[in-house]
Design an enzyme around this catalytic site. Structure first.
Site, PDB file in Angstrom:
ATOM      1  N   HIS A   1      71.600   8.080 -71.210  1.00 39.39           N
ATOM      2  CA  HIS A   1      70.351   8.490 -70.714  1.00 39.39           C
ATOM      3  C   HIS A   1      71.234  10.238 -69.835  1.00 39.39           C
ATOM      4  CE1 HIS A   1      66.825   9.845 -67.980  1.00 39.39           C
ATOM      5  NE2 HIS A   1      67.270  10.037 -67.218  1.00 39.39           N
TER       6      HIS A   1
ATOM      7  N   GLU B   1      65.710  12.568 -60.417  1.00 40.43           N
ATOM      8  CA  GLU B   1      67.069  10.963 -60.745  1.00 40.43           C
ATOM      9  C   GLU B   1      68.114  10.829 -60.149  1.00 40.43           C
ATOM     10  OE1 GLU B   1      67.383  11.595 -64.871  1.00 40.43           O
ATOM     11  OE2 GLU B   1      64.662  11.104 -65.355  1.00 40.43           O
TER      12      GLU B   1
ATOM     13  N   ASN C   1      70.483   3.952 -77.568  1.00 41.61           N
ATOM     14  CA  ASN C   1      70.663   5.569 -78.044  1.00 41.61           C
ATOM     15  C   ASN C   1      71.859   5.577 -76.772  1.00 41.61           C
ATOM     16  OD1 ASN C   1      69.100   5.737 -75.699  1.00 41.61           O
ATOM     17  ND2 ASN C   1      67.440   7.318 -76.001  1.00 41.61           N
TER      18      ASN C   1
ATOM     19  N   LYS D   1      74.292   3.465 -71.026  1.00 43.60           N
ATOM     20  CA  LYS D   1      73.561   2.359 -70.835  1.00 43.60           C
ATOM     21  C   LYS D   1      74.434   1.252 -71.592  1.00 43.60           C
ATOM     22  CE  LYS D   1      69.267   4.577 -72.502  1.00 43.60           C
ATOM     23  NZ  LYS D   1      68.284   5.244 -73.068  1.00 43.60           N
TER      24      LYS D   1
ATOM     25  N   TYR E   1      62.488   4.876 -65.073  1.00 44.19           N
ATOM     26  CA  TYR E   1      61.935   4.687 -65.727  1.00 44.19           C
ATOM     27  C   TYR E   1      59.773   4.802 -65.854  1.00 44.19           C
ATOM     28  CZ  TYR E   1      65.509   4.591 -69.058  1.00 44.19           C
ATOM     29  OH  TYR E   1      66.477   4.867 -70.049  1.00 44.19           O
TER      30      TYR E   1
END
Ligand code: IDP
Ligand code: MG
Length: 167
Positions: free
Chosen positions: A125, A136, A122, A10, A50
């Site tokens: 993913h 995905e 975080n 990310k 998402y």
């Protein structure tokens, strides 16, 4: 069971120069890398990725986060890892969603943080189930960008050129 899983580094992971560290940690899994690219994330891609979280209060911030709006760089690294129990192995290495609750030796426990506005930054993913992984991977990659095909593909002709698409 041989599986594939989508991994994203990310925007916070990129801004903190964590790509090398994260790839080293991922190599502990002995999984094989099957695809990789740098992606400028559109709002549409972010929303689709998402989509299950669209009713959450943090959804708008999450879209901004994954598009790089909080980190001054509109890019993520997208990868597919392949091998035995790939989904569980990578989730375990990634750690819990909340970086403060993640095992401190996990990637998220080591590098994640909660911002003062409440976004869980975080660093990576990782797909959480076979169903999510398939959805995905098909969203982020074309068949020809992936080395191994575990999902069915079909040949299509676009502008007189034959190419592969997901079935
Ligand atoms: P996951 O990434 O561990 O699969 P999801 O529940 O699918 O967790 O959430 C996707 C992402 O949304 C998380 O990685 C995190 O960046 C963010 N997120 C999830 N829950 C919260 C929350 O309660 N507050 C803020 N951000 C969250
Ligand atoms: Mg998830």
């Amino acid at each position: 069971m041989v599986q594939q899983t989508l991994i994203l580094i990310k925007p916070d992971g990129l801004k903190k120069s964590l790509t090398g560290n994260i790839l080293s940690r991922l190599s502990e899994t002995k999984l094989e890398i099957a695809a990789a690219k740098v992606v400028k994330v559109s709002r549409k891609l972010a929303e689709e990725h998402y989509s299950e979280l669209k009713d959450k209060p943090f959804f708008e911030d999450l879209l901004k986060y994954i598009q790089g709006e909080f980190h001054g760089r509109r890019k993520v690294i997208a990868m597919v890892y392949h091998g035995e129990d790939a989904i569980k192995k990578v989730r375990q290495l990634a750690g819990a969603t909340n970086p403060e609750e993640a095992d401190p030796t996990s990637i998220r426990g080591s590098y994640g943080r909660i911002t003062t506005s409440g976004v869980y930054e975080n660093a990576i993913h990782a797909s959480s189930s076979e169903k999510d992984a398939e959805r995905e991977i098909k969203l982020w990659f074309k068949p020809e960008e992936i080395i191994f095909h575990i999902y069915p593909v079909k040949e299509v002709t676009r502008h007189n050129v034959k190419e592969l698409d997901w079935e």
